[in-house]
Scaffold this motif. Structure first.
Motif, short mmCIF file in Angstrom:
data_model
loop_
_atom_site.label_atom_id
_atom_site.label_comp_id
_atom_site.label_asym_id
_atom_site.label_seq_id
_atom_site.Cartn_x
_atom_site.Cartn_y
_atom_site.Cartn_z
N THR A 1 0.82 -1.20 0.00
CA THR A 1 0.00 0.00 0.00
C THR A 1 0.86 1.26 0.00
O THR A 1 2.03 1.23 0.40
CB THR A 1 -0.91 0.04 1.23
OG1 THR A 1 -0.10 0.03 2.42
CG2 THR A 1 -1.87 -1.16 1.25
N ILE A 2 0.25 2.37 -0.41
CA ILE A 2 0.96 3.64 -0.40
C ILE A 2 1.37 4.02 1.02
O ILE A 2 2.46 4.55 1.26
CB ILE A 2 0.08 4.75 -1.03
CG1 ILE A 2 -0.16 4.46 -2.51
CG2 ILE A 2 0.74 6.11 -0.86
CD1 ILE A 2 1.09 4.52 -3.37
N GLY A 3 0.51 3.74 2.00
CA GLY A 3 0.87 4.02 3.38
C GLY A 3 2.10 3.25 3.82
O GLY A 3 2.98 3.79 4.49
N GLY A 4 2.18 1.97 3.43
CA GLY A 4 3.37 1.19 3.72
C GLY A 4 4.59 1.71 2.99
O GLY A 4 5.70 1.73 3.54
N ASN A 5 4.40 2.14 1.74
CA ASN A 5 5.50 2.75 0.98
C ASN A 5 6.03 3.98 1.68
O ASN A 5 7.24 4.22 1.73
CB ASN A 5 5.04 3.13 -0.42
CG ASN A 5 4.71 1.95 -1.32
OD1 ASN A 5 4.22 2.13 -2.42
ND2 ASN A 5 4.95 0.73 -0.86
N VAL A 6 5.11 4.81 2.22
CA VAL A 6 5.53 6.00 2.95
C VAL A 6 6.29 5.61 4.21
O VAL A 6 7.33 6.20 4.55
CB VAL A 6 4.31 6.88 3.28
CG1 VAL A 6 4.67 7.99 4.26
CG2 VAL A 6 3.72 7.48 2.01
N ALA A 7 5.81 4.60 4.92
CA ALA A 7 6.46 4.17 6.17
C ALA A 7 7.89 3.72 5.95
O ALA A 7 8.76 3.93 6.81
CB ALA A 7 5.64 3.06 6.82
N THR A 8 8.16 3.08 4.81
CA THR A 8 9.51 2.55 4.56
C THR A 8 10.30 3.36 3.55
O THR A 8 11.45 3.03 3.28
CB THR A 8 9.42 1.10 4.05
OG1 THR A 8 8.66 1.08 2.84
CG2 THR A 8 8.76 0.20 5.09
N ASN A 9 9.69 4.42 3.00
CA ASN A 9 10.32 5.17 1.90
C ASN A 9 10.68 4.20 0.77
O ASN A 9 11.83 4.12 0.33
CB ASN A 9 11.55 5.94 2.37
CG ASN A 9 12.06 6.91 1.31
OD1 ASN A 9 11.30 7.39 0.47
ND2 ASN A 9 13.35 7.19 1.33
N ALA A 10 9.69 3.47 0.31
CA ALA A 10 9.90 2.41 -0.68
C ALA A 10 10.45 2.96 -2.00
O ALA A 10 10.26 4.14 -2.33
CB ALA A 10 8.58 1.67 -0.94
N GLY A 11 11.10 2.08 -2.74
CA GLY A 11 11.71 2.48 -3.99
C GLY A 11 11.23 1.64 -5.15
O GLY A 11 10.07 1.67 -5.52
N GLY A 12 12.16 0.84 -5.71
CA GLY A 12 11.85 0.04 -6.88
C GLY A 12 12.83 0.33 -8.00
O GLY A 12 13.70 1.19 -7.89
N PRO A 13 12.70 -0.38 -9.11
CA PRO A 13 13.65 -0.23 -10.23
C PRO A 13 13.78 1.20 -10.77
O PRO A 13 14.86 1.61 -11.18
CB PRO A 13 13.09 -1.18 -11.28
CG PRO A 13 12.37 -2.23 -10.50
CD PRO A 13 11.77 -1.50 -9.34
N ARG A 14 12.70 1.98 -10.79
CA ARG A 14 12.77 3.31 -11.41
C ARG A 14 13.44 4.36 -10.52
O ARG A 14 13.51 5.53 -10.90
CB ARG A 14 11.36 3.79 -11.77
CG ARG A 14 10.77 3.08 -12.98
CD ARG A 14 9.60 3.86 -13.57
NE ARG A 14 9.06 3.19 -14.74
CZ ARG A 14 7.99 2.41 -14.75
NH1 ARG A 14 7.34 2.20 -13.61
NH2 ARG A 14 7.56 1.85 -15.85
N CYS A 15 13.93 3.95 -9.35
CA CYS A 15 14.64 4.90 -8.47
C CYS A 15 15.81 5.56 -9.18
O CYS A 15 16.16 6.71 -8.88
CB CYS A 15 15.17 4.19 -7.23
SG CYS A 15 13.91 3.63 -6.11
N LEU A 16 16.44 4.84 -10.09
CA LEU A 16 17.63 5.35 -10.76
C LEU A 16 17.37 6.71 -11.39
O LEU A 16 18.12 7.67 -11.16
CB LEU A 16 18.07 4.34 -11.83
CG LEU A 16 19.20 4.80 -12.76
CD1 LEU A 16 20.45 5.11 -11.97
CD2 LEU A 16 19.47 3.73 -13.82
N LYS A 17 16.31 6.84 -12.14
CA LYS A 17 16.02 8.09 -12.83
C LYS A 17 15.07 8.99 -12.04
O LYS A 17 15.19 10.22 -12.08
CB LYS A 17 15.41 7.78 -14.20
CG LYS A 17 15.04 9.00 -15.04
CD LYS A 17 14.51 8.58 -16.41
CE LYS A 17 14.12 9.77 -17.27
NZ LYS A 17 13.61 9.35 -18.60
N TYR A 18 14.14 8.38 -11.31
CA TYR A 18 13.04 9.16 -10.77
C TYR A 18 13.05 9.35 -9.26
O TYR A 18 12.28 10.15 -8.73
CB TYR A 18 11.72 8.51 -11.18
CG TYR A 18 11.41 8.65 -12.65
CD1 TYR A 18 10.98 9.85 -13.18
CD2 TYR A 18 11.56 7.57 -13.53
CE1 TYR A 18 10.68 9.99 -14.53
CE2 TYR A 18 11.27 7.69 -14.87
CZ TYR A 18 10.83 8.91 -15.36
OH TYR A 18 10.55 9.04 -16.70
N GLY A 19 13.87 8.59 -8.53
CA GLY A 19 13.86 8.75 -7.09
C GLY A 19 12.87 7.83 -6.39
O GLY A 19 12.19 7.01 -7.01
#
Length: 467
Positions: free
Chosen positions: A146-164
């Protein structure tokens, strides 16, 4: 007698919560308690009661109640974390936010989305895409987190390279503090320097400073074109060298993913209907932007990668064909779990110059300790998931001790290179042992002071790394 007293206390808390919030949001049956006792890590601890909040008002009332009675509260989204971050180790109340799952607004003119914390990440991405907008963070578990969980962990993923990462897209938050006060910070503007960066304080705080009840996200224009290059190599060293060649030529792909031999072999066994490229290492390069620029960049990168003598090299264009190539990457974790071994996912990050060093060090750990090790992940930003694959991990204390010894060596080496022990999963319980090694006395003291200022009774997600 002690057990009877405990049960009476639990029944009293559940009864009071039902009177406060309503019968339909409070559950304390055995199946619900067990289902909310852990996440994707191996540890679990049952709460006394689970509350399914429907609104900010529910969360506010619950936290006022819990604060007055000093009852632990562990907030939870999809329960798909990898570090035991939502395990209610002190019992008490699990606060589930999955019913706060409304996408309240997607506004093209302002390029924002306003959502509840229970919205699943993939659903948000699809909703904004339908309006020609783009939410870049893309954790591999986007369909389950969930987005709330993503906020809690500052989640990333493959697109972090270009987009953060998630933090780069959160521009407004509504947060209920431990005492029940409601804080609103930020808003729907894309630039804001009004006071301290309170948004940055809560993003990545793992539910220990407050409970996020609404999130305002900045969005980008949807790139009209996409291309993916898939390349297989005989060795991980060759694949890592191709990564450096791409950067040296001045390209910045949206994603750049690498996988090692063990990861590919697990995929070959598990995904019989899917063609896994031949070789012991795999590279995925994703590009997006305007059609003409994507086409020319894909061809230029193809030529660069070809100089590294790959076993195979394939290019896809368009969303559907690109996703076919990415399907292999998205199944790596499932394929590794299908081996029957316990998958201990360490999302370490090293400076990019140490990418090859890290993958070679993982091979030496395997040779020394005997555990299979699968390394894959975000080669572009040095965030490689080093997965120790252990047999009988949950049943044998001696195996866990040996794994911890291997992790001692892994984390010590990563820190020596100037890296960090987690890039996107967080500390939670799984990495609590190494928290002191990864931080200074001053940094830990600042964490404790912030925690005490916002949660003086220590009721929010207790038992995790700050303690």
């Amino acid at each position: 007698m002690e057990r009877s007293i405990h049960l009476v206390a639990n029944m009293s808390v559940a009864k009071e919560l039902r009177q406060l919030l309503g019968d339909d949001v409070v559950e304390d049956d055995a199946a619900t308690l067990a289902a909310h006792s852990g996440d994707k890590w191996f540890a679990a601890h049952e709460p006394e009661v689970v509350v399914f909040a429907r609104s900010t008002s529910d969360v506010k009332g619950l936290l006022q109640f819990a604060s007055a009675k000093k009852i632990p509260v562990t907030a939870r989204g999809g329960g798909f974390g990898y570090v035991g971050g939502c395990v209610p180790v002190r019992g008490g109340i699990v606060l589930s936010l999955v019913q706060m799952n409304r996408i309240k607004e997607v506004n093209f003119a302002d390029a924002v989305a306003i959502v509840g914390p229970g919205v699943f990440t993939a659903d948000l991405k699809a909703a904004v895409r339908a309006q020609k907008l783009f939410y870049p963070p893309d954790p591999a578990s986007m369909k389950d987190c969930t987005i709330g969980g993503n906020v809690a962990t500052n989640a990333g993923g493959p697109r972090c390279l270009k987009y953060g990462v998630t933090r780069n897209y959160v521009i407004g938050l509504e947060v209920v503090l431990a005492n029940g006060e409601v804080l609103r910070t930020g808003g729907r503007v894309h630039k804001n320097k009004t006071g301290f960066d309170l948004i940055g304080l809560f993003v990545g705080s793992e539910g220990m400073l407050g409970v996020v009840t609404e999130i305002t996200l900045r969005l980008l224009p949807l790139p009209p074109a996409r291309a993916t290059l898939s390349a297989a190599f005989a060795t991980a060293t060759q694949a890592a060298a191709a990564v450096q060649t791409i950067f040296a030529a001045g390209f910045l792909p949206a994603s750049l993913e690498i996988a090692d031999h063990f990861t590919l072999e697990a995929a070959r066994r598990d995904l019989r209907k899917m063609i896994v490229p031949p070789g012991s290492a795999h590279l995925l390069v994703d590009l997006d932007g305007q059609e003409e620029s994507v086409r020319s960049e894909a061809e230029a990168i193809r030529e660069l990668v070809a100089t590294k003598k790959p076993n195979s090299l394939e290019i896809a264009t368009g969303e559907a064909d690109c996703e076919q190539l990415w399907a292999l990457r998205r199944e790596f974790s499932n394929s590794l779990r299908a081996t029957g071994l316990t998958k201990l996912n360490q999302d370490v990050v090293v400076p990019r110059s140490h990418l090859v060093d890290l993958m070679e060090f993982a091979e030496r750990l395997h040779a020394k300790h005997g555990f299979p090790i699968a390394s894959f992940g975000h080669a572009g930003d040095g965030n490689i998931h080093v997965n120790i694959m252990a047999n009988r991990y949950n049943r044998d204390a001696a195996v866990r001790e040996r794994v911890d010894g291997a992790l001692d060596e892994l984390f010590a080496q990563v820190l020596t290179w100037g890296g960090v022990i987690t890039g996107e999963h967080g500390i939670g319980l799984a990495k609590k042992r190494w928290w002191p090694d990864a931080t200074s006395d001053v940094a830990r003291d600042v964490h404790r002071k912030l925690k005490h200022a916002l949660d003086p009774a220590g009721i929010l997600n207790p038992g995790k790394f700050i303690e």
